[in-house]
Structures are given as C-alpha cells and as structure tokens.
Design a protein around this motif. Structure first.
Motif, PDB file in Angstrom:
ATOM      1  N   ALA A  81      10.012 -47.882  27.787  1.00  8.15           N
ATOM      2  CA  ALA A  81      11.377 -47.350  27.795  1.00  8.15           C
ATOM      3  C   ALA A  81      11.930 -47.241  26.373  1.00  8.15           C
ATOM      4  O   ALA A  81      12.636 -46.276  26.041  1.00  8.15           O
ATOM      5  CB  ALA A  81      12.274 -48.249  28.649  1.00  8.15           C
ATOM      6  N   THR A  82      11.590 -48.199  25.519  1.00  7.95           N
ATOM      7  CA  THR A  82      12.051 -48.164  24.134  1.00  7.95           C
ATOM      8  C   THR A  82      11.452 -46.978  23.389  1.00  7.95           C
ATOM      9  O   THR A  82      12.132 -46.298  22.612  1.00  7.95           O
ATOM     10  CB  THR A  82      11.690 -49.473  23.414  1.00  7.95           C
ATOM     11  N   GLU A  83      10.172 -46.707  23.634  1.00 12.35           N
ATOM     12  CA  GLU A  83       9.539 -45.558  22.990  1.00 12.35           C
ATOM     13  C   GLU A  83      10.142 -44.244  23.481  1.00 12.35           C
ATOM     14  O   GLU A  83      10.294 -43.300  22.701  1.00 12.35           O
ATOM     15  CB  GLU A  83       8.031 -45.572  23.238  1.00 12.35           C
ATOM     16  N   VAL A  84      10.463 -44.168  24.761  1.00 18.11           N
ATOM     17  CA  VAL A  84      11.120 -42.956  25.280  1.00 18.11           C
ATOM     18  C   VAL A  84      12.434 -42.727  24.561  1.00 18.11           C
ATOM     19  O   VAL A  84      12.767 -41.596  24.167  1.00 18.11           O
ATOM     20  CB  VAL A  84      11.354 -43.081  26.802  1.00 18.11           C
ATOM     21  N   LEU A  85      13.196 -43.784  24.348  1.00 13.22           N
ATOM     22  CA  LEU A  85      14.478 -43.672  23.655  1.00 13.22           C
ATOM     23  C   LEU A  85      14.285 -43.208  22.211  1.00 13.22           C
ATOM     24  O   LEU A  85      14.990 -42.308  21.733  1.00 13.22           O
ATOM     25  CB  LEU A  85      15.202 -45.015  23.688  1.00 13.22           C
ATOM     26  N   LEU A  86      13.306 -43.794  21.514  1.00 15.77           N
ATOM     27  CA  LEU A  86      13.041 -43.391  20.129  1.00 15.77           C
ATOM     28  C   LEU A  86      12.588 -41.938  20.061  1.00 15.77           C
ATOM     29  O   LEU A  86      12.999 -41.190  19.163  1.00 15.77           O
ATOM     30  CB  LEU A  86      11.985 -44.311  19.515  1.00 15.77           C
ATOM     31  N   TRP A  87      11.732 -41.534  20.994  1.00 11.69           N
ATOM     32  CA  TRP A  87      11.282 -40.135  21.035  1.00 11.69           C
ATOM     33  C   TRP A  87      12.465 -39.198  21.246  1.00 11.69           C
ATOM     34  O   TRP A  87      12.568 -38.145  20.591  1.00 11.69           O
ATOM     35  CB  TRP A  87      10.254 -39.949  22.151  1.00 11.69           C
ATOM     36  N   ALA A  88      13.370 -39.558  22.142  1.00  8.15           N
ATOM     37  CA  ALA A  88      14.537 -38.723  22.417  1.00  8.15           C
ATOM     38  C   ALA A  88      15.420 -38.586  21.180  1.00  8.15           C
ATOM     39  O   ALA A  88      15.944 -37.503  20.892  1.00  8.15           O
ATOM     40  CB  ALA A  88      15.337 -39.308  23.582  1.00  8.15           C
ATOM     41  N   VAL A  89      15.564 -39.672  20.421  1.00  6.41           N
ATOM     42  CA  VAL A  89      16.381 -39.628  19.205  1.00  6.41           C
ATOM     43  C   VAL A  89      15.733 -38.715  18.171  1.00  6.41           C
ATOM     44  O   VAL A  89      16.398 -37.849  17.581  1.00  6.41           O
ATOM     45  CB  VAL A  89      16.577 -41.048  18.634  1.00  6.41           C
ATOM     46  N   VAL A  90      14.436 -38.905  17.940  1.00 10.29           N
ATOM     47  CA  VAL A  90      13.725 -38.083  16.950  1.00 10.29           C
ATOM     48  C   VAL A  90      13.771 -36.609  17.339  1.00 10.29           C
ATOM     49  O   VAL A  90      14.021 -35.734  16.499  1.00 10.29           O
ATOM     50  CB  VAL A  90      12.270 -38.566  16.800  1.00 10.29           C
ATOM     51  N   THR A  91      13.556 -36.317  18.615  1.00  8.52           N
ATOM     52  CA  THR A  91      13.549 -34.929  19.079  1.00  8.52           C
ATOM     53  C   THR A  91      14.928 -34.296  18.957  1.00  8.52           C
ATOM     54  O   THR A  91      15.062 -33.123  18.572  1.00  8.52           O
ATOM     55  CB  THR A  91      13.075 -34.863  20.537  1.00  8.52           C
ATOM     56  N   SER A  92      15.978 -35.048  19.287  1.00  6.76           N
ATOM     57  CA  SER A  92      17.325 -34.492  19.287  1.00  6.76           C
ATOM     58  C   SER A  92      17.846 -34.196  17.883  1.00  6.76           C
ATOM     59  O   SER A  92      18.656 -33.276  17.700  1.00  6.76           O
ATOM     60  CB  SER A  92      18.289 -35.446  20.001  1.00  6.76           C
ATOM     61  N   ILE A  93      17.394 -34.939  16.881  1.00  6.37           N
ATOM     62  CA  ILE A  93      17.902 -34.721  15.519  1.00  6.37           C
ATOM     63  C   ILE A  93      17.019 -33.783  14.709  1.00  6.37           C
ATOM     64  O   ILE A  93      17.414 -33.337  13.628  1.00  6.37           O
ATOM     65  CB  ILE A  93      18.062 -36.058  14.760  1.00  6.37           C
ATOM     66  N   HIS A  94      15.828 -33.479  15.211  1.00  6.63           N
ATOM     67  CA  HIS A  94      14.915 -32.611  14.471  1.00  6.63           C
ATOM     68  C   HIS A  94      15.310 -31.153  14.656  1.00  6.63           C
ATOM     69  O   HIS A  94      15.679 -30.728  15.753  1.00  6.63           O
ATOM     70  CB  HIS A  94      13.482 -32.825  14.961  1.00  6.63           C
ATOM     71  N   LYS A  95      15.233 -30.368  13.599  1.00 10.56           N
ATOM     72  CA  LYS A  95      15.641 -28.964  13.695  1.00 10.56           C
ATOM     73  C   LYS A  95      14.683 -28.137  14.556  1.00 10.56           C
ATOM     74  O   LYS A  95      15.029 -27.032  14.985  1.00 10.56           O
ATOM     75  CB  LYS A  95      15.761 -28.348  12.305  1.00 10.56           C
ATOM     76  N   LYS A  96      13.490 -28.638  14.792  1.00  9.46           N
ATOM     77  CA  LYS A  96      12.533 -27.976  15.681  1.00  9.46           C
ATOM     78  C   LYS A  96      12.320 -28.814  16.942  1.00  9.46           C
ATOM     79  O   LYS A  96      11.210 -28.924  17.463  1.00  9.46           O
ATOM     80  CB  LYS A  96      11.194 -27.774  14.961  1.00  9.46           C
ATOM     81  N   GLY A  97      13.404 -29.403  17.430  1.00 15.30           N
ATOM     82  CA  GLY A  97      13.311 -30.311  18.580  1.00 15.30           C
ATOM     83  C   GLY A  97      12.771 -29.658  19.831  1.00 15.30           C
ATOM     84  O   GLY A  97      12.054 -30.288  20.607  1.00 15.30           O
TER      85      GLY A  97
END
Length: 273
Positions: A81-97
């Motif tokens: 669950a923690t990795e899912v949260l980190l992935w969501a954060v990285v994806t949401s802030i990336h310009k090519k999310g």
C-alpha cells in the motif's frame, strides 16, 4: 485555434491530452480484464488444491530456516500500500504522468495474464501448515464466479478478507511490489534519490514478510521478481528499438506504436527529467 476542452477543475485540456487520457483508459480496461481473469483462475486453482494429508509442504531452504510469523502477511500488504501511494505521488507530479500510468497498467496487466497461466498449469502443496484452506470441488460455475467476484473486490488482500490457497507460482504480491518499485526508480526526480532507497526497502521487506508468513515458497518470489524485471525492461526496450516484422514482436510493436508513437525522444525526455 481548434476546440478547447475543460476538466472538472477548469483547466484546459488539449486534444493531445485527451488522447493520452484515452490511452490510460484503454490500459485500465486491459488491466481490469487481466485482474478478473486471474481472480477466476485463483478460485479454480483453490478448488483443486492437492490433498494436504498426502502432500505436505515442499522442502524449502529459506522457509525451513525462517521463523513463522503470521502477522507478516499484513506487514507485506502495508509495504504494498505504501508503494502504491508513492507511485501515485510520482505519477501525479510528473509532466508525463499519463504515459507512466498507461505503461504501469499495461505491464501489470501482462503480469496478471502470465500469472493466470502459471497458477493454472501447476498446483503446489500449501507451504503454511497452519493456514486453513477450504475447497469447493463440487460447486458449479456460477458459484465459482461469485467467489471470484468477492476475491476481485477485495483486491486479493488478506487484510480485506481475501483468502485462497494454491495460487503459488508465482507471487502476485511480489509482482506488484517489484513493478511499482521499478517505475518509481525509473521516473522519480533524480534529486530525490532517497525515494529510490525507500522503495527498494519496501520491495525487499515485502518479500521477506511474504516468506515469514509462509504466503509463498521462495521460488515463487524469485520467479515473480525476475519476470517482473524482465517484462519491465523488455517494454522499455521496445520503445526505443526499431520496429520489426518478426513474430511475435510484430504485434508487440503494433501495440507500442499506438501507445507510444515516436517514443525514442519522449523516453529520453522522461528519463532525464
């Protein structure tokens, strides 16, 4: 100027962004179908579990020398669950999310298809002698589909009440842990190197917890990690290599061409961002 589109937050959406959203939607449908398939496969495998009185747990060099910790199952899912949260954060802030999202869903869906085949063709004895397993070999197809629906809606997690036996080769938890770890490591900002350390710790810790609770044999997590890494690497290699007409890469390239046209420059841009 062409037509303008607006999202729920009032921000303008270009036709290119709209197309990216559509690709994400297609990849989500692909992942959904694959997840449904593996859920059905898990139920059918559970109902043809080897007789535990005749087939004790297989010898396992690691499991035989690790203490049994039943709480470790929930600990592994907390790591997930923690990795899912980190992935969501990285994806949401990336310009090519959007690209990161559809790549993740495509690879995860492909891994679910592979897992469906593997668990169906080979059944192993339950590694946890303390685990209660219930089979329903006489149940009809509709009953199996109903139980598959319950398993799907609980995301296959023990903390949500999903309990099955027999789906061992290979580990689904290890697969998702590894895929998320690889994506976060690939696309997280280079200045945030501590994130990579965190995800690797979560990945390795999750695998150890899976073994501590006897959720899988060691071979299950080794295969899951290896295949996940190879599929992740192969997909990104397809993005930058020349197209080919050789089977089966011809059809892989056709899919990649639609999802990622002219990706060689885009990939370098994403990786170096």
């Amino acid at each position: 100027m062409g037509s303008k589109y607006f999202d729920l937050f009032g921000k303008s959406i270009t036709p290119q962004t709209s197309q990216s959203l559509f690709k994400v939607l297609v990849s989500v449908v692909y992942l959904f179908v694959a997840h449904v398939t593996v859920s059905v496969a898990v139920i059918f495998v559970n109902d043809r579990l080897p007789d535990r009185d005749k087939y004790p747990p297989l010898p396992d060099l690691v499991l035989d020398n690790l203490p049994y910790k039943p709480w470790a199952a929930h600990a592994a899912e907390i790591c997930l669950a923690t990795e899912v949260l980190l992935w969501a954060v990285v994806t949401s802030i990336h310009k090519k999310g959007f690209q990161i999202a559809h790549r993740t869903f495509l690879i995860a869906g492909t891994m679910y298809w592979l897992r469906s085949v593997c668990i169906l063709v080979t059944s192993l004895p339950v590694p946890d002698v303390n685990k209660k397993c219930y089979t329903f070999p006489e149940s009809n197809v509709w009953d199996k589909l109903h139980r598959a629906y319950q398993f799907y809606t609980r995301f296959g997690l023990q903390m949500t009440g999903a309990k099955t036996c027999g789906d061992y080769i290979f580990s689904g938890h290890t697969t998702i842990l590894t895929i998320l770890n690889l994506f976060i490591n690939e696309y997280a900002p280079r200045s945030r190197c501590f994130i990579r350390g965190i995800t690797w710790c979560l990945n390795i810790s999750g695998i150890i917890f899976i073994l501590l609770c006897r959720g899988h044999y060691t071979i299950d997590v080794v295969i899951a990690f290896y295949i996940s890494y190879q599929v992740f690497t192969a997909y990104h290699c397809v993005l930058v290599k020349e197209r080919t007409s050789t089977l089966p890469w011809k059809y892989v390239d056709m899919v990649a061409e639609w999802f990622e046209p002219n990706t060689d420059s885009k990939l370098r841009e994403i990786i170096t961002t």
